[in-house]
Design a protein around this motif. Structure first.
Motif, short mmCIF file in Angstrom:
data_model
loop_
_atom_site.label_atom_id
_atom_site.label_comp_id
_atom_site.label_asym_id
_atom_site.label_seq_id
_atom_site.Cartn_x
_atom_site.Cartn_y
_atom_site.Cartn_z
N ILE A 60 31.44 57.09 33.48
CA ILE A 60 31.89 56.59 32.32
C ILE A 60 32.82 54.86 32.62
O ILE A 60 33.43 54.82 33.48
CB ILE A 60 33.39 57.38 31.99
N GLY A 61 32.27 54.56 32.02
CA GLY A 61 32.90 52.89 32.28
C GLY A 61 31.46 51.75 32.95
O GLY A 61 31.15 52.02 34.19
N GLY A 105 32.22 50.66 38.03
CA GLY A 105 30.76 51.59 37.35
C GLY A 105 29.20 51.70 38.16
O GLY A 105 28.85 52.63 38.29
N GLU A 115 28.63 53.88 28.35
CA GLU A 115 29.40 52.25 27.90
C GLU A 115 29.83 52.12 26.80
O GLU A 115 28.31 52.10 25.81
CB GLU A 115 29.17 51.27 29.13
N GLN A 153 30.63 49.19 25.44
CA GLN A 153 29.89 48.15 25.38
C GLN A 153 28.32 48.07 25.46
O GLN A 153 27.93 49.07 25.08
CB GLN A 153 30.20 46.46 25.91
N ARG A 155 37.33 34.81 35.25
CA ARG A 155 37.47 35.32 36.40
C ARG A 155 36.92 35.60 37.42
O ARG A 155 36.42 35.77 37.73
CB ARG A 155 37.92 37.53 36.69
N GLU A 156 38.00 34.54 39.14
CA GLU A 156 36.88 34.31 40.18
C GLU A 156 37.40 35.49 40.98
O GLU A 156 39.14 35.67 41.42
CB GLU A 156 37.41 32.91 40.60
N ASN A 191 33.43 36.44 37.36
CA ASN A 191 33.22 38.10 37.44
C ASN A 191 31.94 38.58 36.45
O ASN A 191 31.13 39.50 36.77
CB ASN A 191 34.27 38.95 36.77
N ALA A 235 28.04 53.27 22.82
CA ALA A 235 28.71 54.84 23.01
C ALA A 235 30.06 55.05 23.95
O ALA A 235 30.04 54.92 24.85
CB ALA A 235 28.39 55.71 23.52
N ASP A 254 36.59 53.58 33.49
CA ASP A 254 37.27 52.75 32.48
C ASP A 254 38.06 52.04 32.52
O ASP A 254 39.14 52.15 31.72
CB ASP A 254 36.53 54.34 31.42
N GLU A 258 41.23 55.67 29.56
CA GLU A 258 41.24 56.67 28.34
C GLU A 258 41.16 58.36 29.07
O GLU A 258 41.64 59.70 28.75
CB GLU A 258 40.41 56.32 27.32
N MET A 295 49.39 36.16 32.55
CA MET A 295 47.98 35.43 33.34
C MET A 295 46.91 34.40 33.45
O MET A 295 46.68 35.46 32.37
CB MET A 295 47.40 35.90 34.76
N PRO A 347 46.49 40.49 40.11
CA PRO A 347 45.74 39.65 41.55
C PRO A 347 45.94 38.80 42.11
O PRO A 347 45.26 39.11 42.74
CB PRO A 347 45.60 39.83 40.48
N GLY A 375 41.35 43.96 43.61
CA GLY A 375 41.35 45.00 42.72
C GLY A 375 39.87 45.40 43.10
O GLY A 375 39.40 46.41 43.28
N ASN A 394 37.84 44.35 45.29
CA ASN A 394 37.63 44.73 46.60
C ASN A 394 37.56 46.16 47.04
O ASN A 394 36.94 47.37 47.36
CB ASN A 394 38.24 44.30 48.04
C1 LIG Z 1 43.01 37.59 36.36
C2 LIG Z 1 42.48 37.97 37.44
C3 LIG Z 1 42.26 38.35 38.71
C4 LIG Z 1 41.01 39.52 39.47
N1 LIG Z 1 41.72 38.71 40.79
C5 LIG Z 1 40.26 39.35 41.98
C6 LIG Z 1 40.05 38.85 42.69
O1 LIG Z 1 40.10 37.63 43.07
N2 LIG Z 1 39.34 40.08 43.92
C7 LIG Z 1 40.01 41.17 43.79
O2 LIG Z 1 39.26 42.18 44.10
N3 LIG Z 1 39.83 41.53 41.93
C8 LIG Z 1 40.36 40.51 41.46
N4 LIG Z 1 40.78 41.20 40.28
C9 LIG Z 1 40.80 42.53 39.77
C10 LIG Z 1 39.08 42.91 38.98
O3 LIG Z 1 38.17 41.80 38.30
C11 LIG Z 1 39.11 43.82 38.76
O4 LIG Z 1 39.32 45.48 39.77
C12 LIG Z 1 37.54 44.78 38.43
O5 LIG Z 1 37.38 44.10 37.04
C13 LIG Z 1 37.82 46.46 37.67
O6 LIG Z 1 36.40 46.81 37.54
P1 LIG Z 1 36.28 48.15 36.71
O7 LIG Z 1 34.81 48.47 36.66
O8 LIG Z 1 37.21 49.16 38.15
O9 LIG Z 1 37.06 47.96 35.50
P2 LIG Z 1 36.94 46.76 34.48
O10 LIG Z 1 36.38 46.13 34.50
O11 LIG Z 1 38.08 47.24 33.28
O12 LIG Z 1 35.34 48.37 33.70
C14 LIG Z 1 35.78 49.20 32.54
C15 LIG Z 1 34.60 49.55 31.65
O13 LIG Z 1 34.53 50.61 31.11
C16 LIG Z 1 34.09 50.40 30.07
N5 LIG Z 1 34.85 51.47 29.20
C17 LIG Z 1 36.17 51.41 28.87
N6 LIG Z 1 36.75 52.33 28.64
C18 LIG Z 1 35.42 53.43 27.92
C19 LIG Z 1 35.35 54.91 26.88
N7 LIG Z 1 35.90 55.32 26.98
N8 LIG Z 1 33.94 54.21 26.87
C20 LIG Z 1 33.45 54.46 27.33
N9 LIG Z 1 33.12 52.91 28.13
C21 LIG Z 1 34.09 52.29 28.40
C22 LIG Z 1 34.32 49.02 29.15
O14 LIG Z 1 33.99 49.06 28.79
C23 LIG Z 1 34.86 48.22 30.31
O15 LIG Z 1 32.43 47.88 30.60
C24 LIG Z 1 41.22 40.51 39.51
C25 LIG Z 1 41.93 40.57 37.93
C26 LIG Z 1 42.37 39.92 37.24
C27 LIG Z 1 42.82 40.28 35.29
#
Ligand SMILES: Cc1cc2nc3c(=O)[nH]c(=O)nc-3n(C[C@H](O)[C@H](O)[C@H](O)COP(=O)(O)OP(=O)(O)OC[C@H]3O[C@@H](n4cnc5c(N)ncnc54)[C@H](O)[C@@H]3O)c2cc1C
Length: 407
Positions: free
Chosen positions: A8-9, A14, A32, A34, A47-48, A108, A131, A162, A167, A185, A294, A299, A301
């Motif tokens: 999921i996600g 994911g 997903e 989106q 985000r970098e 990102n 979906a 997700d 959720e 931020m 951050p 995060g 990593n």
């Molecule tokens: C300003 C900023 C700077 C950062 N800098 C760094 C850094 O320098 N180094 C580092 O390692 N990390 C950094 N991070 C953290 C990093 O961006 C996140 O850890 C990472 O993007 C998380 O990825 P994810 O796939 O877990 O979650 P997300 O990117 O949040 O993706 C979740 C996905 O799930 C989908 N989704 C959610 N709910 C549902 C649902 N119910 N049904 C279907 N789909 C759903 C969403 O649409 C989304 O596509 C930073 C974060 C921020 C905010």
């Protein structure tokens, strides 16, 4: 429809997880909310992402690195931490780690695009986009995921990626520690007169925290500013010219004239750590498991590390003909991810708290910490090796604080 795993996600975690299971023989549904077009060409979210040596190795193994364009890869050679009006700060130099650089910086949206491109070509991954997951049920005989389009997916295992506000985590009855730092931020790409020389800055000023992340172009960086929400609202209301002048002033003109070169993206700062990472036929990955502040740039990593840990367990189980949802397998994943992330999660929250507190005792403590940090070899080793360690299964940050045994 039946699958082995429902993910999921389709964020970075994911997508990387689905890619890690390539050729494992497992059938995967990737859900997903989106639309497909948004995954194919992800929006620039400002985000970098600072990438460690271990993460670069993983991104290479997954094929994502080869999909990045040269101009999308920034070099993080050295890093400097400054406090208040100090001219000299605590410097982390690549040479100390015996590496050519401390890490890399990737946008990102470039990571997301590269991950999508890798997954799009996999016949074993069915993408279900546009979906939303409405409900998840797991039991001894299997798992069910209900979508808002009325479809129900059946699987052996559900992996939720997700986001930090997951959720699905909540629906599965898994709580989370949440720390709201009460700050916002801003991340903003800017051009500046003085070259960055591939050095990242973390600058703890009074009433603000500033960071500068060097990008591929010597005169372009990502500026990261943390402020209380009312001050941030005022800043975001400025037009470009006024914002540029305000930023140059915040940097005390150390970078010369500055101009806006990307979208303004603001994020509320909330750290999240799930109480458990697994449940019956269920696992959390990415920010849904560990959502870092951050400031220590960990995060993604950690997300990359976690999905790799789980994918390796699943591949091994599949190859040996064992269950991919065995409680012992899931417990092992949880233990290893906790060991790898918990110390830095706590240290990051402490650091973020200390450096956003402008009361006199906190300021004094900061000075002390920075001075001690410059001298304490174990502390320097912890920071450097977190960035530059390349191999090894689970990094155990506390282990690094011990003195090395004489050979
Ligand atoms: C300003 C900023 C700077 C950062 N800098 C760094 C850094 O320098 N180094 C580092 O390692 N990390 C950094 N991070 C953290 C990093 O961006 C996140 O850890 C990472 O993007 C998380 O990825 P994810 O796939 O877990 O979650 P997300 O990117 O949040 O993706 C979740 C996905 O799930 C989908 N989704 C959610 N709910 C549902 C649902 N119910 N049904 C279907 N789909 C759903 C969403 O649409 C989304 O596509 C930073 C974060 C921020 C905010």
């Amino acid at each position: 429809m039946s699958f082995d795993i429902v993910v999921i996600g389709a964020g970075p975690a994911g997508l990387c997880f689905a890619r890690s299971l390539k050729d494992s023989g497992l059938r995967i549904a990737l859900v997903e909310r989106q639309e497909e077009a948004a995954l194919m060409t992800p929006a620039d979210d400002g985000r970098e992402i600072a990438i460690t040596h271990r993460s670069r190795r993983l991104l290479r193994e997954l094929g994502l690195w080869a999909r990045l364009r040269e101009e999308e890869i920034g070099t993080l050679r050295d890093a400097m931490v400054l406090d208040g009006d100090d001219r000299d700060g605590l410097m982390f130099r690549h040479g100390e780690a015996g590496k050519e650089q401390l890490g890399w910086l990737l946008s990102n949206h470039a990571i997301r695009r590269a991950a999508y491109e890798e997954v799009a070509g996999l016949p074993e991954v069915e993408r279900i986009t546009g979906a939303r997951v409405d409900a998840v049920r797991t039991g001894p005989n299997g798992a069910e995921v209900e979508l808002d389009n009325g479809e129900t997916l059946h699987a052996q295992l559900v992996a939720a990626a997700d986001s930090r506000f997951s959720e699905t985590r909540r629906a599965m009855g898994i709580g989370a520690e949440m720390r709201d730092f009460g700050k916002t931020m801003l991340v903003l790409r800017m051009r500046h007169q003085v070259p960055h020389e591939e050095v990242a800055w973390e600058w703890f000023g009074h009433g603000q925290t500033l960071a500068l992340l060097p990008l591929h172009d010597a005169h372009t960086s990502s500026v990261v500013l943390t402020l209380a929400p009312p001050a941030m609202r005022e800043l975001l209301a400025l037009n470009d010219a006024a914002l540029e002048a305000a930023m140059a002033e915040r940097f005390q003109d150390r970078l010369g004239a500055m101009s806006v070169a990307g979208p303004r993206c603001a994020y509320p700062l909330v750290g999240v750590y799930a109480k458990r990472f697994v449940a019956e036929r269920f696992a959390l990955i990415g920010d849904a498991a560990v959502g870092m502040h951050p400031v220590t740039a960990h995060g993604f990593n950690f997300g990359l590390l976690g999905q790799d840990l789980l994918a390796r367990e699943l591949r091994a189980a599949r190859a040996a003909g064992r269950s991919i949802a065995a409680p012992a397998l899931l417990a092992r994943y949880e233990r290893r991810l906790r060991l790898a992330t918990r110390p830095l999660y706590l240290a990051t929250n402490a650091l973020a708290g200390l450096y956003t507190d402008d009361r006199r005792p906190a300021r004094a403590l900061r000075k002390l910490a920075l001075g001690a940090g410059a001298r304490l070899r174990p502390f320097r080793r912890l920071v450097m090796s977190g960035l530059t360690a390349e191999q090894g299964g689970v990094p155990a940050p506390l282990r690094l604080l011990r003195r090395p045994r004489p050979a």
